[in-house]
Write a protein that holds these residues in place. Structure first.
Motif, PDB file in Angstrom:
ATOM      1  N   ALA A 161       1.168  -1.070  -0.047  1.00 52.33           N
ATOM      2  CA  ALA A 161      -0.163   0.050   0.028  1.00 52.33           C
ATOM      3  C   ALA A 161       0.922   1.441  -0.261  1.00 52.33           C
ATOM      4  CB  ALA A 161      -0.958  -0.198   1.271  1.00 52.33           C
ATOM      5  N   ALA A 162       1.948   0.864   0.813  1.00 48.42           N
ATOM      6  CA  ALA A 162       2.452   2.195   0.911  1.00 48.42           C
ATOM      7  C   ALA A 162       3.068   2.884  -0.624  1.00 48.42           C
ATOM      8  CB  ALA A 162       3.504   2.387   1.653  1.00 48.42           C
ATOM      9  N   ILE A 163       4.092   2.214  -1.586  1.00 51.35           N
ATOM     10  CA  ILE A 163       4.701   2.509  -2.541  1.00 51.35           C
ATOM     11  C   ILE A 163       3.638   2.276  -3.404  1.00 51.35           C
ATOM     12  CG2 ILE A 163       4.293  -0.369  -3.215  1.00 51.35           C
ATOM     13  CD1 ILE A 163       7.413   2.541  -3.269  1.00 51.35           C
ATOM     14  N   LEU A 164       2.173   1.924  -3.480  1.00 55.30           N
ATOM     15  CA  LEU A 164       1.625   2.117  -4.556  1.00 55.30           C
ATOM     16  C   LEU A 164       0.678   3.598  -3.718  1.00 55.30           C
ATOM     17  CD1 LEU A 164      -0.318  -0.931  -4.256  1.00 55.30           C
ATOM     18  CD2 LEU A 164       0.568   0.093  -6.452  1.00 55.30           C
ATOM     19  N   THR A 165       0.594   3.890  -3.152  1.00 53.51           N
ATOM     20  CA  THR A 165       0.141   5.744  -2.517  1.00 53.51           C
ATOM     21  C   THR A 165       0.980   6.473  -3.324  1.00 53.51           C
ATOM     22  OG1 THR A 165      -0.807   5.436  -0.449  1.00 53.51           O
ATOM     23  CG2 THR A 165      -0.004   6.892  -0.982  1.00 53.51           C
ATOM     24  N   ALA A 166       2.599   5.936  -3.130  1.00 55.96           N
ATOM     25  CA  ALA A 166       2.946   7.011  -3.895  1.00 55.96           C
ATOM     26  C   ALA A 166       3.469   6.943  -5.001  1.00 55.96           C
ATOM     27  CB  ALA A 166       4.846   6.871  -2.571  1.00 55.96           C
ATOM     28  N   VAL A 167       3.076   5.735  -5.696  1.00 54.28           N
ATOM     29  CA  VAL A 167       3.525   6.159  -7.368  1.00 54.28           C
ATOM     30  C   VAL A 167       2.557   6.653  -8.175  1.00 54.28           C
ATOM     31  CG1 VAL A 167       3.160   4.218  -9.092  1.00 54.28           C
ATOM     32  CG2 VAL A 167       5.085   3.829  -7.205  1.00 54.28           C
ATOM     33  N   HIS A 168       1.414   6.327  -7.814  1.00 52.73           N
ATOM     34  CA  HIS A 168       0.093   6.687  -7.574  1.00 52.73           C
ATOM     35  C   HIS A 168       0.239   8.626  -7.433  1.00 52.73           C
ATOM     36  CE1 HIS A 168      -2.435   3.363  -9.420  1.00 52.73           C
ATOM     37  NE2 HIS A 168      -2.455   3.182  -7.974  1.00 52.73           N
ATOM     38  N   LYS A 169       0.834   9.076  -6.452  1.00 50.18           N
ATOM     39  CA  LYS A 169       0.934  10.583  -6.640  1.00 50.18           C
ATOM     40  C   LYS A 169       1.917  10.766  -7.179  1.00 50.18           C
ATOM     41  CE  LYS A 169       3.634  11.956  -3.666  1.00 50.18           C
ATOM     42  NZ  LYS A 169       4.329  12.364  -2.751  1.00 50.18           N
ATOM     43  N   ASP A 170       3.076   9.888  -7.632  1.00 56.80           N
ATOM     44  CA  ASP A 170       3.787  11.035  -8.563  1.00 56.80           C
ATOM     45  C   ASP A 170       3.375  11.015 -10.122  1.00 56.80           C
ATOM     46  OD1 ASP A 170       5.794  10.442  -6.777  1.00 56.80           O
ATOM     47  OD2 ASP A 170       6.833   8.466  -7.229  1.00 56.80           O
ATOM     48  N   LEU A 171       2.447   9.818 -10.385  1.00 57.83           N
ATOM     49  CA  LEU A 171       1.992   9.439 -11.708  1.00 57.83           C
ATOM     50  C   LEU A 171       0.823  10.473 -11.817  1.00 57.83           C
ATOM     51  CD1 LEU A 171       1.220   5.754 -11.967  1.00 57.83           C
ATOM     52  CD2 LEU A 171       3.000   6.768 -13.804  1.00 57.83           C
ATOM     53  N   GLY A 172       0.317  11.152 -10.492  1.00 58.75           N
ATOM     54  CA  GLY A 172      -0.610  12.350 -10.751  1.00 58.75           C
ATOM     55  C   GLY A 172      -0.109  13.483 -11.807  1.00 58.75           C
ATOM     56  N   MET A 173       1.172  13.597 -10.714  1.00 61.00           N
ATOM     57  CA  MET A 173       2.172  15.223 -10.831  1.00 61.00           C
ATOM     58  C   MET A 173       2.812  14.532 -12.398  1.00 61.00           C
ATOM     59  SD  MET A 173       4.189  14.762  -7.013  1.00 61.00           S
ATOM     60  CE  MET A 173       5.883  15.172  -7.160  1.00 61.00           C
ATOM     61  N   LEU A 174       3.001  13.712 -12.326  1.00 59.37           N
ATOM     62  CA  LEU A 174       2.939  13.562 -14.435  1.00 59.37           C
ATOM     63  C   LEU A 174       2.602  13.873 -15.258  1.00 59.37           C
ATOM     64  CD1 LEU A 174       5.929  10.839 -15.071  1.00 59.37           C
ATOM     65  CD2 LEU A 174       4.331  11.293 -16.502  1.00 59.37           C
ATOM     66  N   HIS A 175       1.959  12.969 -15.124  1.00 56.37           N
ATOM     67  CA  HIS A 175       0.795  13.863 -16.170  1.00 56.37           C
ATOM     68  C   HIS A 175      -0.313  15.232 -16.159  1.00 56.37           C
ATOM     69  CE1 HIS A 175       0.618   9.383 -17.043  1.00 56.37           C
ATOM     70  NE2 HIS A 175      -0.138   8.628 -16.083  1.00 56.37           N
ATOM     71  N   SER A 176       0.381  15.724 -15.112  1.00 57.45           N
ATOM     72  CA  SER A 176      -0.311  17.005 -14.700  1.00 57.45           C
ATOM     73  C   SER A 176       0.708  17.992 -15.657  1.00 57.45           C
ATOM     74  CB  SER A 176      -0.543  17.586 -13.157  1.00 57.45           C
ATOM     75  OG  SER A 176      -0.364  18.772 -13.071  1.00 57.45           O
ATOM     76  N   ALA A 177       1.986  17.361 -15.579  1.00 58.69           N
ATOM     77  CA  ALA A 177       3.525  18.089 -15.894  1.00 58.69           C
ATOM     78  C   ALA A 177       3.077  18.518 -17.286  1.00 58.69           C
ATOM     79  CB  ALA A 177       4.732  17.485 -15.612  1.00 58.69           C
ATOM     80  N   LYS A 178       2.103  17.333 -18.368  1.00 53.94           N
ATOM     81  CA  LYS A 178       2.249  16.493 -18.519  1.00 53.94           C
ATOM     82  C   LYS A 178       0.648  17.513 -19.860  1.00 53.94           C
ATOM     83  CE  LYS A 178       4.740  12.390 -20.798  1.00 53.94           C
ATOM     84  NZ  LYS A 178       4.342  11.486 -20.979  1.00 53.94           N
ATOM     85  N   GLY A 179       0.268  18.034 -18.951  1.00 51.93           N
ATOM     86  CA  GLY A 179      -1.073  19.048 -19.265  1.00 51.93           C
ATOM     87  C   GLY A 179      -2.736  17.917 -19.352  1.00 51.93           C
ATOM     88  N   ASN A 180      -2.439  16.028 -18.883  1.00 49.92           N
ATOM     89  CA  ASN A 180      -3.013  15.046 -19.262  1.00 49.92           C
ATOM     90  C   ASN A 180      -3.649  14.871 -18.038  1.00 49.92           C
ATOM     91  OD1 ASN A 180      -4.689  12.601 -19.415  1.00 49.92           O
ATOM     92  ND2 ASN A 180      -3.052  11.956 -20.588  1.00 49.92           N
ATOM     93  N   LEU A 181      -4.589  16.108 -18.014  1.00 47.62           N
ATOM     94  CA  LEU A 181      -5.864  16.178 -16.924  1.00 47.62           C
ATOM     95  C   LEU A 181      -6.623  15.576 -16.521  1.00 47.62           C
ATOM     96  CD1 LEU A 181      -7.082  20.442 -17.079  1.00 47.62           C
ATOM     97  CD2 LEU A 181      -4.559  19.376 -16.565  1.00 47.62           C
ATOM     98  N   PRO A 182      -7.159  14.441 -17.397  1.00 44.56           N
ATOM     99  CA  PRO A 182      -7.647  13.147 -16.550  1.00 44.56           C
ATOM    100  C   PRO A 182      -7.448  12.513 -15.734  1.00 44.56           C
ATOM    101  CG  PRO A 182      -8.670  13.914 -19.091  1.00 44.56           C
ATOM    102  CD  PRO A 182      -7.523  14.869 -17.971  1.00 44.56           C
ATOM    103  N   ARG A 183      -5.772  11.751 -16.590  1.00 47.39           N
ATOM    104  CA  ARG A 183      -5.505  10.668 -15.888  1.00 47.39           C
ATOM    105  C   ARG A 183      -4.623  11.305 -14.408  1.00 47.39           C
ATOM    106  NH1 ARG A 183      -1.479   7.562 -19.966  1.00 47.39           N
ATOM    107  NH2 ARG A 183      -1.594   6.237 -18.417  1.00 47.39           N
TER     108      ARG A 183
END
Length: 740
Positions: free
Chosen positions: A353-375
């Motif tokens: 759970a700890a790694i899944l929480t962190a990875v999904h948060k990082d992916l949110g930041m990544l897609h935000s930087a790419k401008g992919n708001l839904p993802r």
């Protein structure tokens, strides 16, 4: 990016092996060959299976299992089934589990309840490692029920600990805490101190993830104290790592770095790769927070280079997640996405759970930087859901703050404010003054207790030192009194001895003077006849010249030379006082060693021929070699060595004489084929009146003075004389002088 909190994993001893040396394996194989009973062989094959760290461990376990079929001892049969099942599970999980079950049941049927509980615990570990968590949970619970019924506290604690660890990884921290306390209580009942410390560490991890810093720090401090007391260096390192995590979460970076640094140094000293990997991962987090991305990447890559697939198969997801976070900070979004997906795949497989929480948060930041708001929104939502369900407040806090920044970036003010309020509320609860104050107070109290204990230890050592000093002083005073008594006794004895010695010395001096007078008279009386012989030599030479007998001429010439040399010897050697006091009248001059040695050799041709001894001359007369010596003394030394060589050689033997040059020295070598000299006799060879066990072969006369005089002459000329000999192999004398 997320910290890796470390705990002791009990399955390591099964799958990682015990770093067996080849000598241990060879010893076990030899014992198997020598074993008389099948039961002994089964136990040895099982021991060998655990020691070997490659595929042949399965063969050893199989041999134990096959051999057990021929005996009727249930305990050995059950053990071989369980162990063979353990190693077989790596290749065939279902067959391995079946064998472990069979071993556990056989133990139960024969009332070996402790071993049955252990077999069920092993079954749980195997299922957990290979991802069948429901089966693992069931096996652990069966082991716990059996161990609880029969009060097998170690097995009860191990299974409860494993269950707590499994629930913690899956984010079910309420259940994890319940089982962790159950494990601690079991270990306390069985007085397993090291295991108590390990369970306290796990309890600290669960409290830390729940944001209960004071409770977490209290557990860590107790666990660390036990680790130090029991010399459990592995657990001490793990706890220091976890304390570094908690201090970092409390924004005390300096304290955090102190604990990380101490733990990393100990991990490296003790070659604990898994601990080093963990600490490198966590240190990279601090470097990233401080903006040092280059160092963060370096630490994460070093962490990934340490292969932990056998002991901690899920660990690599942590440095991978860290690398992803760093690459996002560096705006390397494509690279970040690759490594984050790798981390996500491992995290999902391990249900971490700890790694899944962190990875999904990082992916949110990544897609935000790419401008992919839904993802981006989808990834943030997953992170928030998992962290809340797992009651991981620190991770929830991080995701809430990223959601606030995400909505603010895209001008969604109302959503941004909602997440900011939620973030601030959680921060307030986490860093509530009482909570942080209590944690700080606990740490201070722990340090105070340590200081008091140290002061008490120093006081006791000081008192012991003082008592030892008093005892030593008393002993010293007694020794002084005894020494004084002995001194007076010795003084009285020595006084009498001194009087007697002085009286005897006076007599010895008188005798020595008389001896020297006698030697002077003898020298004078010998010199006169010799002078007469030398004076008559011209008459003999005239007679010989008329006879025209060449041999007779040679003998007369030799007689004249020998007489002259004898007169010189009387002038030098018979002055005993001069020799004894090294007051030799040297006349050092540049001398041609080639001519002098050659001449000395051939003076002995006649004497050597009488014993049919050949003197081999290895001297090149054309090669002139010079040294500063007294030629008369050197001739006497060479004559003495040649004379001895002839005396102690049997008829028909050889004597070799060589003149060598090396670096800054010339060396005269006289080598015979005599009986040789033992090592013990060589020690006294150059002392006056030394007699050897070997005797002259034809009873020639020997006083034992020759070599001692030769030694003094050589030393007086600044040279060196050495003897090399072994009984039965002849003797070699070396004379060494500096080149002129």
């Amino acid at each position: 990016m997320i910290h890796y909190r470390h705990l002791a994993v009990f399955l390591c001893f099964i799958f990682s092996g015990l770093s067996a040396q080849q000598t241990v394996i060879d010893s076990l194989k030899a014992e198997i060959e020598a074993a008389e009973y099948d039961t002994t062989k089964i136990s040895l094959w099982i021991d060998l299976a655990y020691e070997i760290q490659d595929s042949t461990s399965l063969d050893a376990a199989r041999k134990a299992y096959q051999l057990s079929k021929s005996i009727s001892y249930p305990k050995y049969i059950a053990r071989s089934e369980a162990v063979y099942g353990l190693f077989l599970a790596e290749h065939d999980l279902d067959s391995g589990i079946t064998l472990i079950n069979r071993g556990a049941n056989r133990y139960l049927e024969n009332d070996f309840t402790e071993r049955a509980a252990n077999a069920l615990y092993i079954k749980g570990i195997v299922n957990e490692v290979y991802g069948t968590t429901d089966s693992a949970t069931s096996a652990y619970e069966q082991s716990i029920a059996l161990a609880e019924e029969y009060e097998h506290f170690l097995e009860l604690g191990n299974s409860a600990y494993s269950l707590a660890n499994m629930y913690n990884i899956r984010g079910q921290n309420v259940k994890a805490l319940e089982w962790a306390h159950k494990a601690k209580n079991a270990y306390e009942s069985g007085s397993h101190q090291k295991k108590i410390g390990q369970s306290l560490n796990l309890i600290g991890i669960i409290y830390d993830q729940s944001g209960l810093y004071s409770e977490a720090l209290d557990s860590y401090l107790k666990a660390r104290e036990i680790a130090i007391q029991t010399d459990d260096i592995d657990n001490e390192i793990l706890i220091s790592n976890n304390m570094g995590v908690i201090y970092d979460e409390m924004n005390n970076t300096q304290k955090s770095m102190e604990y990380y640094g101490d733990a990393l140094e100990k991990a490296r000293i003790n070659n604990m790769d898994e601990n080093e990997a963990t600490l490198l991962n966590n240190l990279s987090y601090i470097h990233l927070k401080n903006g040092d991305t280059a160092r963060a990447i370096d630490f994460l890559k070093r962490s990934l280079q340490i292969d932990l697939t056998d002991t901690y198969p899920c660990f690599e997801s942590y440095p991978l997640e860290g690398l992803g976070a760093v690459y996002i900070a560096l705006d390397k979004l494509d690279t970040a996405e690759v490594v984050l997906n790798q981390a996500l795949s491992t995290g999902e497989m391990c249900e971490d759970a700890a790694i899944l929480t962190a990875v999904h948060k990082d992916l949110g930041m990544l897609h935000s930087a790419k401008g992919n708001l839904p993802r981006a929104e989808e990834a943030f939502a997953k992170s928030l859901t998992i962290s809340k369900a797992s009651n991981m407040k620190n991770e929830t806090k991080g995701t809430l703050y990223e959601l606030y920044k995400f909505h603010k970036r895209y001008n969604n003010t109302s959503e941004a404010m909602r997440y900011l309020e939620a973030y601030q509320s959680l921060v307030d609860s986490l860093y509530e003054a009482k909570n942080v104050e209590k944690a700080t107070q606990l740490a201070s109290e722990y340090e105070f207790r340590k200081q008091v204990a140290k002061m008490e230890q120093e006081r006791m050592e000081s008192e012991k030192k003082f008592a030892d000093e008093i005892q030593a002083k008393t002993y010293q005073n007694r020794l002084i009194m005894l020494a004084l008594l002995l001194f007076f006794l010795l003084a009285a004895t020595l006084g009498r001895s001194y009087y007697i010695i002085q009286k005897r010395n006076k007599k010895l001096r008188w005798l020595n003077d008389e001896k020297n007078k006698l030697m002077g008279i003898v020298a004078h009386d010998l010199r006169n006849p010799l002078n007469m012989i030398i004076g008559l030599m011209p008459l003999f030479q005239d007679v010989v010249a008329k006879s025209k007998d060449k041999n007779l001429e040679k003998y007369v010439e030799l007689l004249e030379t020998s007489s002259e040399r004898m007169r010189d010897m009387i002038d030098r050697v018979l002055d005993i006082s001069a020799i004894e006091n090294m007051k030799v009248n040297l006349k050092l001059e540049k001398t041609n060693l080639t001519d002098l040695t050659y001449s000395s050799i051939h003076n002995f041709d006649v004497i050597a021929s009488q014993k049919q001894i050949a003197i081999i001359d290895n001297i090149d007369k054309s090669d002139e070699r010079f040294a500063n010596v007294d030629p008369n003394y050197l001739v006497q030394v060479i004559d003495n060595l040649l004379s001895n060589a002839i005396k102690f050689s049997d008829r028909g033997k050889q004597i070799e004489v060589s003149l060598l040059s090396e670096n800054n020295h010339h060396e005269i070598v006289v080598k015979d084929q005599g009986p040789g000299i033992s090592e013990d006799e060589q020690k006294n060879l150059f002392k006056a009146y030394t007699t050897l066990s070997s005797k002259p072969t034809e009873q020639e006369r020997s006083t034992g003075l020759g070599l001692s005089i030769a030694y003094k002459f050589v030393k007086a000329m600044g040279g060196e004389i050495k003897c090399q000999s072994k009984p039965g192999e002849g003797t070699t004398f070396n004379l060494k002088f500096e080149k002129a």
